[in-house]
Each structure stands twice: as C-alpha cells, then as structure tokens.
Design an enzyme around this catalytic site. Structure first.
Site, PDB file in Angstrom:
ATOM      1  N   ALA A 258     -32.572 -10.904 -24.934  1.00 43.13           N
ATOM      2  CA  ALA A 258     -33.363 -11.351 -23.794  1.00 43.13           C
ATOM      3  C   ALA A 258     -34.531 -12.144 -24.320  1.00 43.13           C
ATOM      4  O   ALA A 258     -34.783 -12.186 -25.533  1.00 43.13           O
ATOM      5  CB  ALA A 258     -33.849 -10.150 -22.992  1.00 43.13           C
ATOM      6  N   LYS A 259     -35.245 -12.751 -23.379  1.00 44.89           N
ATOM      7  CA  LYS A 259     -36.349 -13.619 -23.806  1.00 44.89           C
ATOM      8  C   LYS A 259     -37.421 -12.849 -24.577  1.00 44.89           C
ATOM      9  O   LYS A 259     -38.166 -13.415 -25.341  1.00 44.89           O
ATOM     10  CB  LYS A 259     -36.930 -14.338 -22.596  1.00 44.89           C
ATOM     11  CG  LYS A 259     -35.891 -15.316 -22.049  1.00 44.89           C
ATOM     12  CD  LYS A 259     -36.388 -16.423 -21.191  1.00 44.89           C
ATOM     13  CE  LYS A 259     -35.286 -17.470 -21.063  1.00 44.89           C
ATOM     14  NZ  LYS A 259     -34.988 -17.921 -19.744  1.00 44.89           N
TER      15      LYS A 259
END
Ligand code: GLU
Length: 287
Positions: A258-259
């Site tokens: 994920a970011k």
C-alpha cells in the site's frame, strides 16, 4: 489463459491515482496490462485518475510517469487526465438524469449511520452497509427546496430501477468465464460526490469507453466494482470491455502493498541503487 486470444485490436490501460508514489504492487499492475497489449501487438494506455483534487498532487502525476518510464514502460500519448474531462462525466450524468435514474442525496455520513441504526441494520455491500435509501423518497418539491437553499448533495443511482431497465447482465472475466452482474451489489451508489462532480465508478466507466479500452486489467480488489461498471455501461449504451482482475502482491507478512510502504516505492528502490531489471523478480515476473 484466455479463451479469446488477444489481438492487435486489444487496448489495455493502467489507471493510477496520483495520491502517492508507485509501489511494487503498481509496478506489477502496470506491467501486467502493458505486457498483454504488447504481446498481442495492441495498444497500452496510461490514465491519471485525479478527480479527487484534495488528495491528488501534480508532483505524484509527474513521479508516476517518471517511474513507469524508468521501469521501461511506454504508453500512448496523450495521457488522459480525468480532471480535464469533467464535461464527459457531466454528459453521462445528464443522460442518466434524463432517464430519472439519479436522485440528489443530502445525507451526511453521520445521518446515514444513524438511519441504519434506527432501521436495525442494512444489507452489506462490498464496502460496508448499503445506503438505506433515505433521500430516494423525497418529493420533487423537497428536493427543489433543499437544493435552492444551497444544501450540498451527491447524486445517487436508483439501483433497483436501473437494474430493471438494464435487464440481466454479465461480464466476461478472463480465466473465470461469464460473471453475473448484480445491479444491487453496491446499492444506490454515489455517481457524483458532494465535493467532486463525478465519482470513481462513473469516471472509470466513461473513460474506458471513450478510450476504446477492450480489456480492463486491474487488481482483484476492484473485482466487485465491476458490478457497477457493467450496469453503467448498459445504462449509458457503452461497449462492455472484457476484464481480468489480477492477484494483489503482498509483503512477507502477507499484507497487501500500500502507499504506506514507503520503502517499497519504485522511487525508494531506485534511490537505494536497484536497477529496473531488479524489480521484475521482486514482483514475480520474468524478464
Ligand atoms: N484509479 C484506481 C486505483 O488507483 C484504478 C482504477 C481501475 O483500474 O479501474 O486504484
């Protein structure tokens, strides 16, 4: 893999949102789309999904293109940037509104939760409880008055009516065969937000059609969204692309990339001295 071989008429796309730097999961998704197109002699497009002005940043837009180029990807110009095409989404909304398939929804998140509690629950959708339909039953007069007083509103799809008009629908999921579309899967989904005059679902469906995308490849996390996309295609008279939802990459502990995983951004890996060819084994792809 696919019962229908890809050909030079295949058009795929990678459609990131510029809300952060690309990580290994994005690299996999981009290469997945690009390889299918390239191997078939087809076309590969890049689309920047930047409708959310509050979260999207031009520096991430630039970084995405730089990182993809570093990885060796090439795409057709011009890049379609959603924020530059609001008129297309407006036209789609107008068409749905003209067919009385939209209604204004004034509810706040809190009001929705309170209503669900009062009703003793709500059917679960892929992203939580479905909207209880509070504003669907407002009279035309109530709607006019509330809009005239400047109250903020979203536009929701009347999903039951939309499903009736569209009739039975399915989509072709490569590797899994025809998937039955459930128009009620997401309930009365928001098609134009209070703060943005469109939504992810409406913009993606419109753009895939306008760009002539024939095969939508994207992560498995968006499989459920296809119920809405297929329904919108039918309502808007758009062609239905085929779909291939791919696996999501996870880290050693099984968590999705994920970011937040800053160390696994392409930028960080590059700055740590990795070459583009080092990335492929990291994401389980052959050179
Ligand atoms: N913009 C979406 C994302 O970054 C992808 C949309 C799509 O591929 O349909 O998750």
């Amino acid at each position: 893999m696919s019962p229908i071989a890809e050909t030079e008429s295949t058009v795929t796309r990678f459609a990131p949102s510029p809300t952060g730097l690309l990580h290994l999961g994005h690299a996999y998704s981009a290469l997945f789309a690009q390889r299918i197109a390239t191997e078939a002699g087809g076309r590969f497009l890049l689309r920047i999904e930047d409708i959310d002005a509050g979260r999207c940043k031009p520096e991430f837009d630039a970084a995405i293109q730089e990182d993809l180029a570093w990885l060796g990807l090439a795409w057709e110009e011009p890049v379609r940037r959603q924020s530059e095409h609001m008129a297309d989404y407006r036209a789609a909304l107008d068409r749905l509104a003209a067919e009385s398939l939209l209604y204004p929804c004034f509810c706040t998140r809190k009001e929705i939760l309170t209503e669900i509690e009062r009703a003793g629950g709500a059917p679960q959708g892929p992203e939580g409880p479905l909207y209880p339909g509070t504003c669907r039953t407002l009279t035309a007069e109530e709607r006019r008055t509330r809009i005239a007083t400047g109250e903020a509103y979203a536009l929701r799809l009347d999903a039951a009516e939309a499903g009736r008009r569209a009739g039975p629908l399915s989509w072709d999921e490569i590797g899994r065969g025809p998937q039955v579309c459930d128009p009620l899967r997401h309930g009365d989904v928001v098609l134009a937000r209070k703060d943005v005059a469109t939504s992810y679902h409406l913009a993606v469906t419109t753009d895939d059609a306008l760009q002539g995308v024939t095969l939508v490849t994207r992560g498995e996390d968006l499989f459920e969204a296809t119920h809405v996309h297929r329904l919108l295609q039918a309502l808007l008279g758009l062609p239905a692309p085929r779909y291939r939802h791919h696996r999501l990459l996870t880290d050693e502990s099984g968590r999705r990339f994920a970011k937040r995983d800053q160390s696994l951004t392409l930028r960080a890996l590059r700055e740590a001295g990795h070459a583009p060819s080092d990335i492929l084994p990291m994401i389980g792809l052959d050179a």
